[in-house]
Motif scaffolding. Structure first.
Motif, PDB file in Angstrom:
ATOM      1  N   ALA A  55      38.567  46.915  33.264  1.00  0.00           N
ATOM      2  CA  ALA A  55      37.632  45.804  33.044  1.00  0.00           C
ATOM      3  C   ALA A  55      38.107  44.503  33.659  1.00  0.00           C
ATOM      4  CB  ALA A  55      37.412  45.609  31.544  1.00  0.00           C
ATOM      5  N   SER A  56      39.307  44.496  34.249  1.00  0.00           N
ATOM      6  CA  SER A  56      39.935  43.249  34.696  1.00  0.00           C
ATOM      7  C   SER A  56      40.366  43.321  36.155  1.00  0.00           C
ATOM      8  CB  SER A  56      41.143  42.939  33.805  1.00  0.00           C
ATOM      9  OG  SER A  56      40.785  42.939  32.438  1.00  0.00           O
ATOM     10  N   PRO A  57      39.415  43.429  37.089  1.00  0.00           N
ATOM     11  CA  PRO A  57      39.802  43.520  38.506  1.00  0.00           C
ATOM     12  C   PRO A  57      40.278  42.202  39.086  1.00  0.00           C
ATOM     13  CG  PRO A  57      37.419  43.452  38.301  1.00  0.00           C
ATOM     14  CD  PRO A  57      37.957  43.546  36.914  1.00  0.00           C
ATOM     15  N   THR A  58      40.057  41.084  38.379  1.00  0.00           N
ATOM     16  CA  THR A  58      40.478  39.764  38.854  1.00  0.00           C
ATOM     17  C   THR A  58      41.045  38.983  37.684  1.00  0.00           C
ATOM     18  OG1 THR A  58      38.462  38.484  38.368  1.00  0.00           O
ATOM     19  CG2 THR A  58      38.451  39.831  40.385  1.00  0.00           C
ATOM     20  N   PRO A  59      41.774  37.891  37.941  1.00  0.00           N
ATOM     21  CA  PRO A  59      42.243  37.048  36.831  1.00  0.00           C
ATOM     22  C   PRO A  59      41.112  36.526  35.963  1.00  0.00           C
ATOM     23  CG  PRO A  59      43.448  36.512  38.830  1.00  0.00           C
ATOM     24  CD  PRO A  59      42.357  37.451  39.232  1.00  0.00           C
TER      25      PRO A  59
END
Length: 432
Positions: A21-25
């Motif tokens: 669910a967290s491909p980016t900061p």
């Protein structure tokens, strides 16, 4: 067959969900905030006056989050217990003019962020995600989590020397991904595509912070599922563990002698010098405003910070079976051997003897083992947010983490038990 794990894999299952669910900061802090909201935390705006209320609070700024829990009746000079981590990972990020291509291929212009193992991004199905800034001043997260881009490697038939000389990549020429076919490059095509993906009207997006990510999901690995492979463990593994620990402590927060804090910063991979990095003012401002909101003075702030301890939690290097000579001969951290204490006498890590004692006490309370990492004297030592936090805020800081392989690869490897062991140690630290 090896003995089964004595630890609940539910935490590691949830870590895999968090990584996906967290491909980016920006997605990572949104995921952390969602978990904290379920534990009763509430967002406070930096532009508002803060109230002297107890309970869980958090601040979001870009790709950073600072969350803290104020116990009932906490004095203004109550010290903090901080878990520090970072939300960013090395990757390929989209340039301001992204639309490019040649010879019938449509490509996306990317810039190298941090220090990725560049070969690990070749011939891998990549998605695209990040933050879109809109004409009205708001932002929108976008995540194309399906095979969209690919950086194709040159066939061995056209580079016969690769087997003898090794792979050599030019960062400008060889890492631009393809995403379609066409003889005409049209400015605005990529952003128009992302506007459609985000359900926005054409022309709404006026700025963007976009990056590629591998779409292959995290997975257990090995005959007995003792290992876990996945992206961005450096350092979302620590962000997830810190979030879980803070939520657990807040849920049973009565009688806490400290104010537990999670500080997850952006831009660690590029030096931490930004308004959302560890070398920026964010953490210090939040801590100070928390003291002042409870009626404290500058004297109370000084007293609080003097009694504060921070665990800077980041991944470290497990002993590599194929490159054991690269490690210190007497320090060989193993996966599933418990969290590591990271030591460097030249202050690349912030740990000293008193910090070791604090971490050892937390591990003893949690009934978990820990290991020590020291770099081989002949090898350069990396660094973390630990020394930056210690120097900027005058806070006693200890560098710890989980031992992994393939750090900075598009897909890293850890022991399946270690994430849960780290989280347990963090709970014991935050609630001594």
């Amino acid at each position: 067959m090896s003995a089964p794990s004595r630890f609940d894999r539910g935490h590691t299952d949830d870590l895999m969900t968090f990584l996906s669910a967290s491909p980016t900061p920006y997605h990572a802090v949104a995921s952390a905030a969602e978990r904290l909201e379920k534990a009763g935390f509430r967002q406070v705006a930096e532009t508002d006056a803060w109230e002297a209320t107890s309970g869980g609070k958090y601040v979001l700024r870009g790709g950073a989050i600072v969350a803290w829990y104020v116990p009932e009746g906490a004095a203004a000079h109550t010290p903090f217990r901080i878990v520090g981590a970072h939300t960013d990972s090395p990757n390929l990020r989209v340039k301001p003019r992204p639309d490019t291509g040649a010879h019938g291929w449509r490509q996306v212009a990317v810039e190298i962020y941090g220090g990725p193992l560049m070969n690990s991004w070749l011939d891998r199905d990549l998605g695209l995600a990040g933050r879109l800034s809109l004409r009205d001043g708001s932002t929108r997260l976008v995540n194309v989590d399906r095979p969209l881009l690919r950086v194709p490697q040159l066939a061995i038939h056209m580079d016969r020397n690769v087997t003898a000389d090794g792979l050599k990549l030019d960062k400008q020429r060889h890492l631009q991904p393809v995403w379609g076919l066409g003889d005409t490059v049209r400015d605005g095509d990529l952003i128009a595509f992302l506007e459609d993906e985000a359900g926005l009207s054409r022309g709404e997006v006026t700025g963007w912070d976009l990056m590629t990510h591998p779409v292959e999901p995290p997975a257990y690995l090995g005959r007995d599922r003792e290992l876990m492979a996945g992206p961005r463990m450096d350092n979302l593994l620590s962000v997830h563990a810190g979030t879980a620990a803070l939520a657990a402590v807040a849920t049973s927060g009565a009688g806490l002698p400290y104010i537990p804090v999670l500080a997850a910063f952006d831009h660690e991979e590029t030096g931490s010098q930004s308004d959302t990095g560890a070398d920026g003012p964010l953490l210090g401002t939040v801590l100070e405003r928390s003291v002042f909101a409870r009626g404290g003075s500058l004297e109370d702030r000084a007293r609080a910070l003097a009694g504060t301890v921070c665990l800077s939690s980041d991944t470290g290097h497990a002993v590599h079976p194929n490159y054991a000579e690269r490690h210190d001969p007497t320090h060989h951290p193993r996966v599933n051997g418990g969290p590591i204490l990271k030591v460097n006498v030249n202050n690349r890590y912030a740990t000293d003897g008193s910090g070791r004692a604090v971490f050892a006490a937390a591990c003893e309370k949690a009934d978990i083992p820990f290991q020590t990492f020291v770099s081989n004297n002949s090898m350069p030592c990396g660094t973390t947010i630990g020394p930056i936090t210690a120097a900027r805020h005058g806070i006693s800081t200890v560098d710890i983490g989980v031992a992994i392989l393939s750090m900075h690869s598009a897909r890293e490897l850890c022991g399946a038990d270690d994430p849960h062991l780290l989280a347990n140690a963090l709970v014991a630290f935050l609630r001594p």
